[in-house]
Design an enzyme around this catalytic site. Structure first.
Site, PDB file in Angstrom:
ATOM      1  N   ASP A 125      -2.505   1.308   7.075  1.00  0.00           N
ATOM      2  CA  ASP A 125      -1.715   1.012   5.785  1.00  0.00           C
ATOM      3  C   ASP A 125      -1.419  -0.483   5.704  1.00  0.00           C
ATOM      4  O   ASP A 125      -1.227  -1.094   4.630  1.00  0.00           O
ATOM      5  CB  ASP A 125      -0.592   1.863   5.773  1.00  0.00           C
ATOM      6  CG  ASP A 125      -0.827   3.320   5.855  1.00  0.00           C
ATOM      7  OD1 ASP A 125      -1.291   4.028   5.082  1.00  0.00           O
ATOM      8  OD2 ASP A 125      -0.911   3.667   6.921  1.00  0.00           O
TER       9      ASP A 125
ATOM     10  N   GLU B 135      -1.185  -1.205  -4.958  1.00  0.00           N
ATOM     11  CA  GLU B 135      -2.223  -0.689  -5.132  1.00  0.00           C
ATOM     12  C   GLU B 135      -2.105   0.382  -6.452  1.00  0.00           C
ATOM     13  O   GLU B 135      -1.129   1.179  -6.322  1.00  0.00           O
ATOM     14  CB  GLU B 135      -2.663   0.135  -3.830  1.00  0.00           C
ATOM     15  CG  GLU B 135      -3.798   0.930  -4.112  1.00  0.00           C
ATOM     16  CD  GLU B 135      -4.231   1.918  -2.726  1.00  0.00           C
ATOM     17  OE1 GLU B 135      -4.211   3.010  -2.518  1.00  0.00           O
ATOM     18  OE2 GLU B 135      -4.880   1.296  -1.648  1.00  0.00           O
TER      19      GLU B 135
ATOM     20  N   ASP C 266       0.794  -1.050   0.023  1.00  0.00           N
ATOM     21  CA  ASP C 266       0.035  -0.189   0.025  1.00  0.00           C
ATOM     22  C   ASP C 266       0.892   1.193  -0.067  1.00  0.00           C
ATOM     23  O   ASP C 266       1.348   1.459   0.889  1.00  0.00           O
ATOM     24  CB  ASP C 266      -0.755   0.054   1.038  1.00  0.00           C
ATOM     25  CG  ASP C 266      -1.698   1.124   1.217  1.00  0.00           C
ATOM     26  OD1 ASP C 266      -2.454   1.453   0.212  1.00  0.00           O
ATOM     27  OD2 ASP C 266      -2.201   1.994   2.483  1.00  0.00           O
TER      28      ASP C 266
END
Length: 191
Positions: A141, A68, A7
């Site tokens: 996160d 991501e 992330d």
């Protein structure tokens, strides 16, 4: 399959590694956050993210990396830092010949919660449940990175098989074209 989810972020870059297969129990291998100080020079922050991710990839040896997909936000400065952190993760995987998959936040949310608009609390609860964890991964996160890894374990196998099938068809077409050209150069025409 062992998958590292990333992330990306310039201040907090979540990293989560899970092992599993579609329809099988998932296992947590690692979860952490690579952090950089907001007041540090930008190049040094990128260097810190790079050294943190590189060390984790070398230590944990994932089979694939799920990152991501960065999408446009209102704050261009924030999206630029996020995109740079994503690029570092992609580069670290590419250096090692690891396949990389990019997932939107909605895809990862839908994979773990069934709802592409799930909030951070729902994602954290489902990741905790899916991995049978005693405590929820923090900060968000870290949970998001694990959601990306889970998403790839569940969806990436099919994508990998499709990509392999496409490569096989492309390789077969290239072989047929080479044979056709070789036959043509020997004087025979296959047209």
């Amino acid at each position: 399959m062992r998958v590292m989810g990333v992330d990306p972020g310039l201040t907090r870059c979540g990293v989560g590694v899970v092992e599993g297969a579609p329809g099988k129990r998932l296992h947590l291998v690692h979860v952490s956050v690579v952090r950089t100080a907001p007041d540090e020079d930008h190049p040094l922050r990128l260097l810190g993210i790079e050294s943190g991710i590189e060390a984790l990839v070398d230590e944990l040896r994932p089979d694939a990396v799920a990152v991501e997909r960065v999408f446009s936000q209102h704050n261009v400065r924030t999206v630029m830092g996020t995109a740079q952190a994503a690029g570092i993760a992609i580069l670290a995987a590419a250096r090692r010949g690891l396949p990389v998959a990019l997932y939107t936040p909605s895809e990862a949310k839908a994979a773990v919660t069934g709802n592409g608009r799930a909030d951070k609390a729902q994602i954290t609860r489902m990741v905790t449940r899916l991995l049978s964890l005693d405590t929820a991964p923090k900060p968000a996160d870290a949970a998001d990175a694990l959601a990306l890894a889970i998403c790839h374990v569940w969806r990436g196998g099919a994508q990998h098989r499709l990509a392999h099938a496409r490569r096989s068809r492309i390789e077969e077409a290239a072989r047929a074209e080479r044979e056709r050209l070789a036959a043509r150069s020997r004087g025979g025409s296959s047209e």
